[in-house]
Scaffold this motif. Structure first.
Motif, mmCIF file in Angstrom:
data_model
loop_
_atom_site.group_PDB
_atom_site.id
_atom_site.type_symbol
_atom_site.label_atom_id
_atom_site.label_comp_id
_atom_site.label_asym_id
_atom_site.label_seq_id
_atom_site.Cartn_x
_atom_site.Cartn_y
_atom_site.Cartn_z
ATOM 1 N N ARG A 56 -0.666 7.694 0.241
ATOM 2 C CA ARG A 56 -1.359 7.798 -1.098
ATOM 3 C C ARG A 56 -0.053 7.957 -2.095
ATOM 4 O O ARG A 56 0.956 8.767 -1.872
ATOM 5 C CB ARG A 56 -2.128 9.094 -1.191
ATOM 6 N N VAL A 57 -0.012 7.124 -3.235
ATOM 7 C CA VAL A 57 1.073 7.106 -4.252
ATOM 8 C C VAL A 57 0.510 7.560 -5.515
ATOM 9 O O VAL A 57 -0.617 6.990 -5.947
ATOM 10 C CB VAL A 57 1.658 5.708 -4.128
ATOM 11 N N HIS A 58 0.990 8.351 -6.100
ATOM 12 C CA HIS A 58 0.612 8.970 -7.345
ATOM 13 C C HIS A 58 1.787 8.659 -8.386
ATOM 14 O O HIS A 58 2.887 9.288 -7.962
ATOM 15 C CB HIS A 58 0.146 10.348 -7.366
ATOM 16 N N LEU A 59 1.684 8.057 -9.371
ATOM 17 C CA LEU A 59 2.782 7.955 -10.494
ATOM 18 C C LEU A 59 2.588 9.046 -11.494
ATOM 19 O O LEU A 59 1.642 9.240 -12.283
ATOM 20 C CB LEU A 59 2.674 6.765 -11.301
ATOM 21 N N THR A 64 -2.584 6.292 -12.485
ATOM 22 C CA THR A 64 -2.444 5.581 -11.497
ATOM 23 C C THR A 64 -2.328 6.131 -10.234
ATOM 24 O O THR A 64 -1.431 7.137 -9.878
ATOM 25 C CB THR A 64 -1.206 4.461 -11.844
ATOM 26 N N GLU A 65 -3.062 5.937 -9.237
ATOM 27 C CA GLU A 65 -3.181 6.545 -8.007
ATOM 28 C C GLU A 65 -3.695 5.381 -6.931
ATOM 29 O O GLU A 65 -4.774 4.713 -7.126
ATOM 30 C CB GLU A 65 -4.134 7.723 -7.786
ATOM 31 N N LEU A 163 -7.426 4.019 -6.761
ATOM 32 C CA LEU A 163 -8.296 5.174 -7.027
ATOM 33 C C LEU A 163 -8.646 5.119 -8.598
ATOM 34 O O LEU A 163 -9.661 5.412 -9.041
ATOM 35 C CB LEU A 163 -8.014 6.513 -6.533
ATOM 36 N N ARG A 164 -7.447 5.060 -9.337
ATOM 37 C CA ARG A 164 -7.072 5.479 -10.725
ATOM 38 C C ARG A 164 -6.150 4.561 -11.144
ATOM 39 O O ARG A 164 -5.298 4.503 -10.501
ATOM 40 C CB ARG A 164 -7.215 6.815 -11.166
ATOM 41 N N CYS A 165 -6.277 3.910 -12.450
ATOM 42 C CA CYS A 165 -5.378 2.925 -13.010
ATOM 43 C C CYS A 165 -5.189 3.109 -14.326
ATOM 44 O O CYS A 165 -6.115 2.890 -15.187
ATOM 45 C CB CYS A 165 -5.338 1.745 -12.452
ATOM 46 N N THR A 172 2.862 0.538 -7.702
ATOM 47 C CA THR A 172 2.366 1.659 -6.923
ATOM 48 C C THR A 172 1.953 1.059 -5.682
ATOM 49 O O THR A 172 1.948 1.824 -4.433
ATOM 50 C CB THR A 172 1.195 2.340 -7.950
ATOM 51 N N SER A 173 1.191 -0.171 -5.744
ATOM 52 C CA SER A 173 0.695 -0.728 -4.463
ATOM 53 C C SER A 173 1.767 -0.923 -3.460
ATOM 54 O O SER A 173 1.486 -0.700 -2.337
ATOM 55 C CB SER A 173 -0.149 -1.873 -4.754
#
Length: 179
Positions: A56-59, A64-65, A163-165, A172-173
């Motif tokens: 899982r990556v979150h900025l 953005t997630e 999930l959110r952007c 992020t991807s």
């Protein structure tokens, strides 16, 4: 369309290696990565349980997630590439619909809803295609996915769920894919 002052600012900033947030042009944004084994973070991220092979990556500073999940199956190889494994990539934007989405897809019915869903599928396909061409060839060696060349190889099914952007979906991807 930017004004001449804005365009001049962008050009001068690039020439002087300056960004608004203080980073140089070669510095990445800080990000948080959580995977099935560990978490690397610059900012405390909410806890999130992931299976082995997921990330899982979150900025930080944005919404953005992205969650990346990988499933592996042992299969017979393709006759054209008997000593290489296979990989399939799927991108899902359906959860990021509404506030802060890539395209603002709603669950409305009718012609407008169908048009938005078609646009969403098109964007999912474009993101997957870009990631397959730009990231996957450098992220893994397909020959290492061969268990018994000519007989058995691993087929990886990679699912990326946005999930959110609020931007930076490709960045992020690609981080989620590599982690």
């Amino acid at each position: 369309m930017p004004t001449s002052a804005e365009a001049s600012y962008v050009v001068e900033s690039c020439l002087e290696d300056l960004r608004i947030d203080g980073r140089s042009r070669n510095e990445y944004r800080p990000y948080t990565v959580t995977n099935g084994q560990s978490s690397t973070t610059a900012v405390q991220a909410p806890s999130f349980i992931l299976s082995n092979g997921s990330s899982r990556v979150h900025l930080p500073g944005s919404t953005t997630e992205v969650v990346c999940s990988v499933k592996a199956d042992l299969v017979h190889p393709s006759p054209s590439k008997p000593s290489e494994g296979m990989i399939g990539l799927n991108v899902d934007l359906s959860l990021c619909g509404g506030g802060g989405s890539v395209i603002g897809v709603s669950s409305s019915v009718g012609a407008a809803g169908q048009s938005q869903r078609r646009q969403q599928r098109e964007e999912e396909s474009q993101i997957a295609s870009l990631l397959q061409r730009l990231v996957l060839p450098h992220a893994l060696n397909y020959e290492q996915l061969a268990v018994w060349p000519g007989k058995y190889v691993w087929r990886l099914a990679v699912d990326l769920v946005i999930l959110r952007c609020d931007g930076c979906v490709l960045d992020t991807s690609s981080i989620a894919l590599r982690e």
